[in-house]
Motif scaffolding. Structure first.
Motif, PDB file in Angstrom:
ATOM      1  N   ILE A   1       0.848  -1.185   0.000  1.00 13.83           N
ATOM      2  CA  ILE A   1       0.000   0.000   0.000  1.00 13.83           C
ATOM      3  C   ILE A   1       0.888   1.241   0.000  1.00 13.83           C
ATOM      4  CG2 ILE A   1      -1.951  -1.129   1.115  1.00 13.83           C
ATOM      5  CD1 ILE A   1      -1.088   0.137   3.761  1.00 13.83           C
ATOM      6  N   LEU A   2       0.355   2.346  -0.546  1.00 15.76           N
ATOM      7  CA  LEU A   2       1.118   3.583  -0.598  1.00 15.76           C
ATOM      8  C   LEU A   2       1.008   4.385   0.686  1.00 15.76           C
ATOM      9  CD1 LEU A   2       0.384   4.831  -4.237  1.00 15.76           C
ATOM     10  CD2 LEU A   2       2.600   4.135  -3.316  1.00 15.76           C
ATOM     11  N   ASN A   3      -0.140   4.302   1.360  1.00  9.61           N
ATOM     12  CA  ASN A   3      -0.358   5.038   2.601  1.00  9.61           C
ATOM     13  C   ASN A   3      -1.450   4.347   3.409  1.00  9.61           C
ATOM     14  OD1 ASN A   3      -2.965   6.057   1.551  1.00  9.61           O
ATOM     15  ND2 ASN A   3      -1.650   7.263   0.197  1.00  9.61           N
ATOM     16  N   PHE A   4      -1.714   4.852   4.608  1.00 11.48           N
ATOM     17  CA  PHE A   4      -2.676   4.203   5.500  1.00 11.48           C
ATOM     18  C   PHE A   4      -4.117   4.359   5.027  1.00 11.48           C
ATOM     19  CE2 PHE A   4       0.745   4.861   8.821  1.00 11.48           C
ATOM     20  CZ  PHE A   4       1.133   3.527   8.806  1.00 11.48           C
ATOM     21  N   LYS A   5      -4.380   5.260   4.078  1.00 14.55           N
ATOM     22  CA  LYS A   5      -5.727   5.380   3.517  1.00 14.55           C
ATOM     23  C   LYS A   5      -6.091   4.152   2.683  1.00 14.55           C
ATOM     24  CE  LYS A   5      -5.719  10.448   3.337  1.00 14.55           C
ATOM     25  NZ  LYS A   5      -5.810  11.644   2.467  1.00 14.55           N
ATOM     26  N   ASP A   6      -5.066   3.379   2.306  1.00 14.74           N
ATOM     27  CA  ASP A   6      -5.300   2.180   1.501  1.00 14.74           C
ATOM     28  C   ASP A   6      -5.598   0.952   2.362  1.00 14.74           C
ATOM     29  OD1 ASP A   6      -4.817   3.602  -0.787  1.00 14.74           O
ATOM     30  OD2 ASP A   6      -2.731   2.988  -0.980  1.00 14.74           O
ATOM     31  N   LYS A   7      -5.824   1.152   3.662  1.00 13.91           N
ATOM     32  CA  LYS A   7      -6.018   0.001   4.545  1.00 13.91           C
ATOM     33  C   LYS A   7      -7.035   0.322   5.631  1.00 13.91           C
ATOM     34  CE  LYS A   7      -3.387  -3.219   7.472  1.00 13.91           C
ATOM     35  NZ  LYS A   7      -2.038  -3.622   7.918  1.00 13.91           N
TER      36      LYS A   7
END
Length: 332
Positions: free
Chosen positions: A144-150
């Motif tokens: 994932i690129l950042n925590f918004k992707d999880k």
């Protein structure tokens, strides 16, 4: 042109048959990218037969894991293999409908951190040997690129995220976010044990966005796997000659304009890519902001101009027809 990407892990043979049927009917696809096929050379032919007259290239699985495949409709697409490894396949796609030729990568990101970094370096090197700006990448990146992707589980900074972000930046890729959501993988556990992530995605080079191409990504319905398939639709937008941009001097009559410009410039600092690409995208956003501000602040100056010109024309016609006395002249 339409590209379909799917990690088929856990899908059965009937699921794959349904995929082949949808490819030729409902979805109107041109290219299918598959990850985790778990196929070896002796099974490739059987899988291609599921897709009738489509053609395909396969990268063998490593034992009972991995495996990659590219299927295409030869009526519209020509495919020329470039290179491949355990975790990625690169080929050159020639699309007859759009009269385009571009590099396409099918990627299945490894699980181990050290393997990820090695794979990102391999792909980056290959991208620079091909047409950098025209590249398209798709697949299950397992990162994932950042925590918004999880959603779910603990969230803490990891080296994997940093390495993945460096990889995207070095290849000058633009992330195409699906229009109907973002999460493409779900562990299917209940309550607090449930984890949802955006592991599958499409990246494109800057060239696609700077040359009047319409790109739209969609998350498709699940088909047996714990990954959702995603599609990327590509169309060429035909535009007439563009009007050059005008900055009107009257805008400086509003003392707040300078502060607004600074705020919009900082607000537009959200694009990833090369410096020239980010600059062009920020200018486009600034242009949209100025148009909206001008409409709300000064209203429609063009309609005002038309009314004034019409009134002047009426006065001129009256003067031409009847003349003008000194009294009328002084009254304006």
């Amino acid at each position: 042109m339409k590209i379909y990407s799917w990690n088929v892990r856990g899908s059965s043979a009937p699921d794959k048959r349904r995929l082949a049927k949808r490819a030729l009917t409902n979805l109107n696809l041109d290219v299918i990218l598959l990850q985790e096929t778990k196929l070896n050379s002796d099974k490739d032919v059987d899988f291609k037969n599921l897709c009738f007259k489509w053609e395909g290239l396969f990268q063998d699985a490593r034992g009972s894991t991995g495996g990659l495949g590219i299927l295409w409709n030869p009526v519209n697409i020509e495919v020329y293999p470039v290179a491949s490894c355990d975790f990625w396949m690169a080929c050159t796609i020639k699309c007859k409908k759009l009269n385009l030729c571009f590099p396409l990568f099918n990627i299945y990101g490894p699980i181990k951190t050290e393997d990820k970094l090695r794979v990102w370096k391999e792909i980056t090197l290959q991208v620079y040997l091909l047409e950098l700006g025209k590249v398209i990448m798709a697949g299950d990146f397992n990162a994932i690129l950042n925590f918004k992707d999880k959603v779910g589980c603990l969230k803490k900074p990891t080296k994997v995220m940093d390495d993945f972000w460096d990889f995207v930046s070095n290849c000058r890729l633009v992330d195409i976010v699906p229009k109907n959501g973002k999460f493409t993988w779900n562990n299917r556990w209940l309550n607090f044990s449930n984890i949802t992530e955006r592991l599958d995605r499409f990246f494109v080079g800057e060239w696609w966005l700077l040359n009047n191409h319409s790109l739209e990504s969609v998350i498709e319905s699940q088909s047996g796997s714990d990954h959702f398939p995603i599609t990327l639709s590509i169309a060429h937008e035909s535009h007439g000659p563009k009007n050059y941009y005008k900055f009107l001097n009257m805008w400086w009559q509003d003392p707040s304009l300078l502060d607004l410009l600074r705020g919009w410039w900082m607000e537009s600092n959200v694009f990833a890519g090369s410096p020239s690409f980010k600059f062009s995208k920020r200018i486009q956003l600034m242009k949209c902001k100025l148009k909206e501000w001008n409409k709300n602040t000064f209203k429609n100056i063009f309609s005002k101009n038309l009314r004034i010109e019409s009134k002047l024309e009426e006065i001129n016609n009256r003067v031409i027809a009847m003349g003008m006395t000194n009294k009328q002249y002084e009254a304006g």
